[in-house]
Design a protein around this motif. Structure first.
Motif, PDB file in Angstrom:
ATOM      1  N   LYS A   1     -25.663  -4.783 -26.547  1.00 53.89           N
ATOM      2  CA  LYS A   1     -24.470  -4.135 -25.986  1.00 53.89           C
ATOM      3  C   LYS A   1     -24.870  -2.929 -25.113  1.00 53.89           C
ATOM      4  O   LYS A   1     -24.360  -2.762 -24.008  1.00 53.89           O
ATOM      5  CB  LYS A   1     -23.562  -3.681 -27.141  1.00 53.89           C
ATOM      6  CG  LYS A   1     -22.243  -3.113 -26.707  1.00 53.89           C
ATOM      7  CD  LYS A   1     -21.324  -4.206 -26.183  1.00 53.89           C
ATOM      8  CE  LYS A   1     -20.024  -3.646 -25.662  1.00 53.89           C
ATOM      9  NZ  LYS A   1     -19.140  -4.682 -25.155  1.00 53.89           N
ATOM     10  N   LEU A   2     -25.799  -2.120 -25.606  1.00 56.43           N
ATOM     11  CA  LEU A   2     -26.193  -0.934 -24.831  1.00 56.43           C
ATOM     12  C   LEU A   2     -26.882  -1.343 -23.526  1.00 56.43           C
ATOM     13  O   LEU A   2     -26.729  -0.686 -22.494  1.00 56.43           O
ATOM     14  CB  LEU A   2     -27.106  -0.031 -25.668  1.00 56.43           C
ATOM     15  CG  LEU A   2     -26.405   0.727 -26.806  1.00 56.43           C
ATOM     16  CD1 LEU A   2     -27.422   1.452 -27.692  1.00 56.43           C
ATOM     17  CD2 LEU A   2     -25.394   1.742 -26.257  1.00 56.43           C
ATOM     18  N   ARG A   3     -27.632  -2.457 -23.578  1.00 54.94           N
ATOM     19  CA  ARG A   3     -28.277  -2.928 -22.344  1.00 54.94           C
ATOM     20  C   ARG A   3     -27.236  -3.378 -21.330  1.00 54.94           C
ATOM     21  O   ARG A   3     -27.407  -3.180 -20.128  1.00 54.94           O
ATOM     22  CB  ARG A   3     -29.256  -4.061 -22.655  1.00 54.94           C
ATOM     23  CG  ARG A   3     -30.574  -3.527 -23.195  1.00 54.94           C
ATOM     24  CD  ARG A   3     -31.554  -4.637 -23.525  1.00 54.94           C
ATOM     25  NE  ARG A   3     -32.859  -4.075 -23.841  1.00 54.94           N
ATOM     26  CZ  ARG A   3     -33.807  -4.721 -24.521  1.00 54.94           C
ATOM     27  NH1 ARG A   3     -33.584  -5.954 -24.957  1.00 54.94           N
ATOM     28  NH2 ARG A   3     -34.959  -4.147 -24.755  1.00 54.94           N
ATOM     29  N   LYS A   4     -26.153  -3.979 -21.839  1.00 53.77           N
ATOM     30  CA  LYS A   4     -25.056  -4.394 -20.935  1.00 53.77           C
ATOM     31  C   LYS A   4     -24.422  -3.169 -20.280  1.00 53.77           C
ATOM     32  O   LYS A   4     -24.099  -3.169 -19.110  1.00 53.77           O
ATOM     33  CB  LYS A   4     -23.983  -5.146 -21.732  1.00 53.77           C
ATOM     34  CG  LYS A   4     -24.120  -6.632 -21.593  1.00 53.77           C
ATOM     35  CD  LYS A   4     -22.885  -7.365 -22.129  1.00 53.77           C
ATOM     36  CE  LYS A   4     -23.292  -8.798 -22.393  1.00 53.77           C
ATOM     37  NZ  LYS A   4     -22.953  -9.268 -23.710  1.00 53.77           N
ATOM     38  N   ILE A   5     -24.229  -2.117 -21.071  1.00 52.45           N
ATOM     39  CA  ILE A   5     -23.529  -0.925 -20.568  1.00 52.45           C
ATOM     40  C   ILE A   5     -24.421  -0.104 -19.637  1.00 52.45           C
ATOM     41  O   ILE A   5     -24.001   0.331 -18.571  1.00 52.45           O
ATOM     42  CB  ILE A   5     -23.059  -0.043 -21.749  1.00 52.45           C
ATOM     43  CG1 ILE A   5     -22.029  -0.786 -22.594  1.00 52.45           C
ATOM     44  CG2 ILE A   5     -22.486   1.292 -21.258  1.00 52.45           C
ATOM     45  CD1 ILE A   5     -21.663  -0.075 -23.897  1.00 52.45           C
ATOM     46  N   HIS A   6     -25.679   0.116 -20.058  1.00 48.65           N
ATOM     47  CA  HIS A   6     -26.528   1.086 -19.345  1.00 48.65           C
ATOM     48  C   HIS A   6     -27.569   0.433 -18.434  1.00 48.65           C
ATOM     49  O   HIS A   6     -28.291   1.133 -17.730  1.00 48.65           O
ATOM     50  CB  HIS A   6     -27.261   1.981 -20.357  1.00 48.65           C
ATOM     51  CG  HIS A   6     -26.323   2.802 -21.208  1.00 48.65           C
ATOM     52  ND1 HIS A   6     -25.797   4.011 -20.802  1.00 48.65           N
ATOM     53  CD2 HIS A   6     -25.796   2.579 -22.436  1.00 48.65           C
ATOM     54  CE1 HIS A   6     -24.995   4.492 -21.746  1.00 48.65           C
ATOM     55  NE2 HIS A   6     -24.978   3.628 -22.748  1.00 48.65           N
TER      56      HIS A   6
ATOM     57  N   LYS B   1     -30.581  -2.919 -18.514  1.00 48.66           N
ATOM     58  CA  LYS B   1     -31.618  -3.229 -19.511  1.00 48.66           C
ATOM     59  C   LYS B   1     -32.816  -2.289 -19.429  1.00 48.66           C
ATOM     60  O   LYS B   1     -33.434  -1.968 -20.438  1.00 48.66           O
ATOM     61  CB  LYS B   1     -32.037  -4.693 -19.429  1.00 48.66           C
ATOM     62  CG  LYS B   1     -32.916  -5.086 -18.277  1.00 48.66           C
ATOM     63  CD  LYS B   1     -33.349  -6.536 -18.439  1.00 48.66           C
ATOM     64  CE  LYS B   1     -34.052  -7.082 -17.216  1.00 48.66           C
ATOM     65  NZ  LYS B   1     -35.206  -6.327 -16.756  1.00 48.66           N
TER      66      LYS B   1
ATOM     67  N   LYS C   1     -18.481  -1.316 -31.617  1.00 45.43           N
ATOM     68  CA  LYS C   1     -17.469  -0.570 -30.854  1.00 45.43           C
ATOM     69  C   LYS C   1     -17.351   0.860 -31.411  1.00 45.43           C
ATOM     70  O   LYS C   1     -17.344   1.830 -30.657  1.00 45.43           O
ATOM     71  CB  LYS C   1     -16.121  -1.305 -30.935  1.00 45.43           C
ATOM     72  CG  LYS C   1     -14.957  -0.578 -30.284  1.00 45.43           C
ATOM     73  CD  LYS C   1     -13.663  -1.378 -30.486  1.00 45.43           C
ATOM     74  CE  LYS C   1     -12.433  -0.615 -30.155  1.00 45.43           C
ATOM     75  NZ  LYS C   1     -12.139   0.549 -30.984  1.00 45.43           N
TER      76      LYS C   1
ATOM     77  N   ILE D   1     -20.387   2.983 -30.417  1.00 42.32           N
ATOM     78  CA  ILE D   1     -20.402   3.371 -28.994  1.00 42.32           C
ATOM     79  C   ILE D   1     -19.258   4.340 -28.689  1.00 42.32           C
ATOM     80  O   ILE D   1     -19.441   5.314 -27.963  1.00 42.32           O
ATOM     81  CB  ILE D   1     -20.379   2.102 -28.114  1.00 42.32           C
ATOM     82  CG1 ILE D   1     -21.766   1.450 -28.249  1.00 42.32           C
ATOM     83  CG2 ILE D   1     -20.067   2.426 -26.661  1.00 42.32           C
ATOM     84  CD1 ILE D   1     -21.906   0.096 -27.662  1.00 42.32           C
ATOM     85  N   ASP D   2     -18.094   4.125 -29.309  1.00 43.34           N
ATOM     86  CA  ASP D   2     -16.976   5.069 -29.124  1.00 43.34           C
ATOM     87  C   ASP D   2     -17.376   6.467 -29.610  1.00 43.34           C
ATOM     88  O   ASP D   2     -17.109   7.464 -28.939  1.00 43.34           O
ATOM     89  CB  ASP D   2     -15.735   4.622 -29.915  1.00 43.34           C
ATOM     90  CG  ASP D   2     -15.024   3.437 -29.262  1.00 43.34           C
ATOM     91  OD1 ASP D   2     -15.439   3.015 -28.170  1.00 43.34           O
ATOM     92  OD2 ASP D   2     -14.066   2.919 -29.880  1.00 43.34           O
TER      93      ASP D   2
ATOM     94  N   SER E   1     -19.748   8.136 -27.265  1.00 39.11           N
ATOM     95  CA  SER E   1     -19.158   8.493 -25.969  1.00 39.11           C
ATOM     96  C   SER E   1     -18.139   9.628 -26.092  1.00 39.11           C
ATOM     97  O   SER E   1     -17.677  10.143 -25.075  1.00 39.11           O
ATOM     98  CB  SER E   1     -18.412   7.301 -25.362  1.00 39.11           C
ATOM     99  OG  SER E   1     -19.105   6.118 -25.563  1.00 39.11           O
TER     100      SER E   1
END
Ligand code: NAD
Length: 317
Positions: A21-26, A28, A221, A224-225, A228
């Motif tokens: 998930k973090l790779r998708k957001i930030h 890879k 979720k 990550i929430d 953030s």
């Protein structure tokens, strides 16, 4: 500049999905996965990966320096059931890895730290129903003791040194990608695998043992929430109570049975029964809901649907 993230213990049940998930957001290349071994080859091959022993301060420090890391997620730990078999190893790993990361962050180059705690911080003297954020916490497992002490150190490093450390007391996490790593709530994952593979399951907890649980998507979720959220909105720097669903083995069995009417269960409680009985059956997470708008999405039946459909694909049934 984008955040540069190091995940320690990335190949575990939660780390695997958190890394993806973090790779998708930030992106890879901005997420360095690390673990003590390379057992999750798909994860190792999907982006930057380093072998790091969480007990080795210099290895963590060098990796942070080489990759300009500013955020660490520390996911390596020995869990409740394994911790009872290897108490000194659990103490050594769970405490020293946390000290290494907090001490690095104290130096200032690491701006944010995530470290998970657990409902295992509670014990038999804690109110079991709707357990409050602030309450009696007398854990009886080595794992619970490491999490309770860890929470105190997180708050201490925040107050004393300004370390931006954030934490959640995860309940039992249920997922279909990686298997759980030796916890008391593992039955709630195993039961879906056995339902698909064999049509029956022998449960190591008794049928009426209610425990707080959460589907992996909600746990990711929530993590990550929280990471953030603006620092000034956070009122808890030990670890947030977080809740989604609570159920007994009988209730999860019935939820599976609505899709698989022939599914069978037997109960054979083992040493994990005593651990489960020392934990809350439901959690009051109103502070997380107020501070950073936490909301879960999956109830028991919605989770069962996804678990069974994903595991059917996995085992090709
Ligand atoms: P897991 O056991 O599945 O994964 C832990 C990972 O840490 C593994 O990949 C393991 O190889 C790695 N590891 C072990 N020793 C290491 C070392 N010396 N150096 C580096 N890596 C090492 O655990 P998980 O379920 O993914 O849990 C992650 C975190 O969440 C832990 O802190 C755990 O206490 C907490 N937690 C999990 C649950 C749950 O239900 N899964 C519930 C409450 C809290």
């Amino acid at each position: 500049m984008p955040s540069k993230i190091l995940i320690i213990g990335a190949c575990g049940q939660i780390g695997t999905e958190l890394t993806t998930k973090l790779r998708k957001i930030h992106g890879k290349d901005n997420v360095i996965a690390s673990d003590i071994n390379t057992r999750k080859l798909d994860l190792v091959n999907a982006g930057p990966f380093e072998i790091i022993d969480a007990k080795n301060f210099n290895a963590i420090k060098d990796c942070c320096k080489n990759h300009n890391i500013d955020t660490i997620y520390l996911m390596a730990a020995l869990l409740s059931a394994t911790g009872e078999k290897y108490p000194m190893e659990a103490w050594d790993l769970n405490m020293n890895s946390l000290f290494h990361v907090l001490n690095l962050a104290k130096g200032g180059t690491i701006k944010k730290v995530y470290w998970p705690s657990s409902i295992a911080v509670f014990g038999p003297t804690t109110p079991r129903e709707n357990t409050p954020q602030h309450t009696i916490s007398e854990p009886t497992t080595v794992y619970g003791i490491t999490k309770q002490v860890g929470e105190r150190w997180c708050e201490y490093y925040h107050k004393k040194y300004g370390v931006d450390v954030r934490s959640i007391r995860y309940p039992g996490i249920i997922s279909h990608k990686a298997m759980p790593g030796g916890g008391t709530t593992d039955y709630a994952v195993e039961i879906y695998h056995e339902a698909i593979k064999n049509g029956k399951y022998e449960c190591f907890l008794s049928e009426s043992t209610s425990l707080p649980m959460m589907f992996m998507d909600d746990a990711i979720k929530g993590t990550i929430d929280l990471m953030s959220a603006p620092a000034e909105s956070l009122t808890i720097r030990s670890s947030y109570n977080l809740s989604a669903i609570s159920f007994t083995p009988k209730q999860i069995f019935e939820s599976i049975k609505t899709e698989m009417p022939d599914f069978e269960i037997t109960y054979k409680p083992d040493f994990r029964q005593a651990i489960a009985e020392s934990w809350p059956s439901s959690i009051d997470d109103s502070i997380a809901r107020n501070d950073w708008n936490w909301q879960h999405r999956f109830d028991l039946d919605a989770m069962s649907k996804v678990m069974l459909s994903e595991l059917r694909k996995k085992y090709q049934h």
